[in-house]
Design an enzyme around this catalytic site. Structure first.
Site, PDB file in Angstrom:
ATOM      1  N   HIS A   1       0.842  -1.203   0.000  1.00 24.69           N
ATOM      2  CA  HIS A   1       0.000   0.000   0.000  1.00 24.69           C
ATOM      3  C   HIS A   1       0.878   1.254   0.000  1.00 24.69           C
ATOM      4  O   HIS A   1       0.629   2.203  -0.745  1.00 24.69           O
ATOM      5  CB  HIS A   1      -0.879   0.068   1.256  1.00 24.69           C
ATOM      6  CG  HIS A   1      -1.927  -0.992   1.362  1.00 24.69           C
ATOM      7  ND1 HIS A   1      -2.081  -1.768   2.493  1.00 24.69           N
ATOM      8  CD2 HIS A   1      -2.895  -1.390   0.502  1.00 24.69           C
ATOM      9  CE1 HIS A   1      -3.102  -2.591   2.323  1.00 24.69           C
ATOM     10  NE2 HIS A   1      -3.610  -2.400   1.122  1.00 24.69           N
TER      11      HIS A   1
ATOM     12  N   LYS B   1     -15.595  -7.988   4.591  1.00 23.81           N
ATOM     13  CA  LYS B   1     -14.439  -8.310   5.444  1.00 23.81           C
ATOM     14  C   LYS B   1     -14.718  -7.980   6.908  1.00 23.81           C
ATOM     15  O   LYS B   1     -15.397  -6.990   7.197  1.00 23.81           O
ATOM     16  CB  LYS B   1     -13.206  -7.507   4.992  1.00 23.81           C
ATOM     17  CG  LYS B   1     -12.633  -7.946   3.665  1.00 23.81           C
ATOM     18  CD  LYS B   1     -11.403  -7.114   3.328  1.00 23.81           C
ATOM     19  CE  LYS B   1     -10.771  -7.519   2.001  1.00 23.81           C
ATOM     20  NZ  LYS B   1      -9.720  -6.572   1.588  1.00 23.81           N
TER      21      LYS B   1
ATOM     22  N   SER C   1      -3.006  -7.536   2.986  1.00 31.25           N
ATOM     23  CA  SER C   1      -3.195  -7.472   4.438  1.00 31.25           C
ATOM     24  C   SER C   1      -3.648  -8.841   4.952  1.00 31.25           C
ATOM     25  O   SER C   1      -3.217  -9.283   6.026  1.00 31.25           O
ATOM     26  CB  SER C   1      -4.253  -6.427   4.798  1.00 31.25           C
ATOM     27  OG  SER C   1      -3.868  -5.161   4.333  1.00 31.25           O
TER      28      SER C   1
ATOM     29  N   ARG D   1      -2.626  -6.062  -8.354  1.00 29.85           N
ATOM     30  CA  ARG D   1      -1.618  -7.116  -8.175  1.00 29.85           C
ATOM     31  C   ARG D   1      -1.833  -8.192  -9.233  1.00 29.85           C
ATOM     32  O   ARG D   1      -2.251  -7.889 -10.333  1.00 29.85           O
ATOM     33  CB  ARG D   1      -1.714  -7.691  -6.766  1.00 29.85           C
ATOM     34  CG  ARG D   1      -1.331  -6.689  -5.689  1.00 29.85           C
ATOM     35  CD  ARG D   1      -1.763  -7.152  -4.345  1.00 29.85           C
ATOM     36  NE  ARG D   1      -3.210  -7.316  -4.360  1.00 29.85           N
ATOM     37  CZ  ARG D   1      -3.956  -7.558  -3.289  1.00 29.85           C
ATOM     38  NH1 ARG D   1      -3.384  -7.696  -2.120  1.00 29.85           N
ATOM     39  NH2 ARG D   1      -5.259  -7.689  -3.387  1.00 29.85           N
TER      40      ARG D   1
HETATM   41  O1  PNS Z   1      -8.827  -2.914   0.496  1.00 33.33           O
HETATM   42  P1  PNS Z   1     -10.138  -3.420  -0.053  1.00 33.33           P
HETATM   43  O2  PNS Z   1     -10.895  -4.222   0.998  1.00 33.33           O
HETATM   44  O3  PNS Z   1      -9.990  -4.180  -1.337  1.00 33.33           O
HETATM   45  O4  PNS Z   1     -10.987  -2.096  -0.386  1.00 33.33           O
HETATM   46  C1  PNS Z   1     -12.295  -2.203  -0.887  1.00 33.33           C
HETATM   47  C2  PNS Z   1     -13.023  -0.852  -0.674  1.00 33.33           C
HETATM   48  C3  PNS Z   1     -13.066  -0.498   0.807  1.00 33.33           C
HETATM   49  C4  PNS Z   1     -12.318   0.224  -1.463  1.00 33.33           C
HETATM   50  C5  PNS Z   1     -14.469  -1.057  -1.231  1.00 33.33           C
HETATM   51  O5  PNS Z   1     -15.113  -2.082  -0.528  1.00 33.33           O
HETATM   52  C6  PNS Z   1     -15.285   0.223  -1.162  1.00 33.33           C
HETATM   53  O6  PNS Z   1     -15.172   1.053  -2.044  1.00 33.33           O
HETATM   54  N1  PNS Z   1     -16.098   0.373  -0.080  1.00 33.33           N
HETATM   55  C7  PNS Z   1     -16.953   1.534   0.101  1.00 33.33           C
HETATM   56  C8  PNS Z   1     -18.378   1.237  -0.400  1.00 33.33           C
HETATM   57  C9  PNS Z   1     -18.426   1.390  -1.910  1.00 33.33           C
HETATM   58  O7  PNS Z   1     -18.392   2.479  -2.442  1.00 33.33           O
HETATM   59  N2  PNS Z   1     -18.448   0.240  -2.632  1.00 33.33           N
HETATM   60  C10 PNS Z   1     -18.289   0.245  -4.061  1.00 33.33           C
HETATM   61  C11 PNS Z   1     -19.563   0.041  -4.759  1.00 33.33           C
HETATM   62  S1  PNS Z   1     -19.918  -1.678  -4.837  1.00 33.33           S
END
Ligand code: PNS
Length: 168
Positions: A17, A41, A128, A90
């Site tokens: 990150h 998660k 992570s 990735r």
């Molecule tokens: O590190 P991650 O878990 O891959 O991140 C995913 C994250 C937090 C960026 C994603 O779940 C997210 O954008 N969450 C906020 C809610 C949202 O806008 N979801 C996207 C539309 S489905």
């Protein structure tokens, strides 16, 4: 002023990150690293803890800010005048999920671009979740996490694995 948002769970922030943040900071006037909720998660650290970790590891980056938000990314980007979502990409498995999220975010906010930075080869398989799994089994994770957060990570992993032992 071109503002980008780099969203994620950051549970916890890894060296992968941090590499993306440092590279994004060179491309934009401001980068907001935003700790968000991934409904799929169950996090090990609270939003506030994850924000605190990011603040300490990004302290050297003048144009990087840390925030957290419990709503939709597209809404956050609009409110904070972000033109771009930064994501790290990735190995191939990330692609499908990220492509879908980019489409959804663009549908919600048509002015928003998603920009994918490919992971450095040494971080290609770093996540992570993998760090937590390794930590749980006592493997050395020192090259995978920023040194500022290592002790707090190990402490939490130890507590978690002790609690799991007691549940048996
Ligand atoms: O590190 P991650 O878990 O891959 O991140 C995913 C994250 C937090 C960026 C994603 O779940 C997210 O954008 N969450 C906020 C809610 C949202 O806008 N979801 C996207 C539309 S489905």
């Amino acid at each position: 002023m071109r503002i980008a948002v780099y969203p994620g769970s950051f549970d916890p922030v890894t060296n992968g990150h941090l590499n993306i943040i440092e590279r994004a900071a060179k491309l934009f006037d401001r980068v907001i690293v935003c700790v968000m909720i991934n409904s799929g998660k169950k996090p090990l650290f609270s939003l506030a803890e994850r924000e605190g970790f990011l603040r300490s590891v990004c302290a050297h980056l003048q144009n990087v800010e840390i925030d957290s938000y419990g709503g939709l990314l597209a809404e956050y980007a609009k409110e904070h005048r972000c033109c771009t979502i930064i994501k790290g990409l990735r190995a191939g498995s990330d692609f499908e999920k990220e492509f879908q999220m980019a489409m959804i975010n663009r549908k919600l906010n048509p002015d928003l671009e998603s920009l994918f930075l490919t992971a450095e080869h040494q971080y290609m398989y770093l996540s992570s979740s993998a760090v937590k799994e390794l930590g749980f089994y006592g493997a050395d994770v020192s090259g995978l996490l920023p040194p500022q957060i290592l002790q707090q990570f190990l402490q939490r992993i130890r507590n978690t694995s002790d609690n799991k032992e007691n549940e048996k």
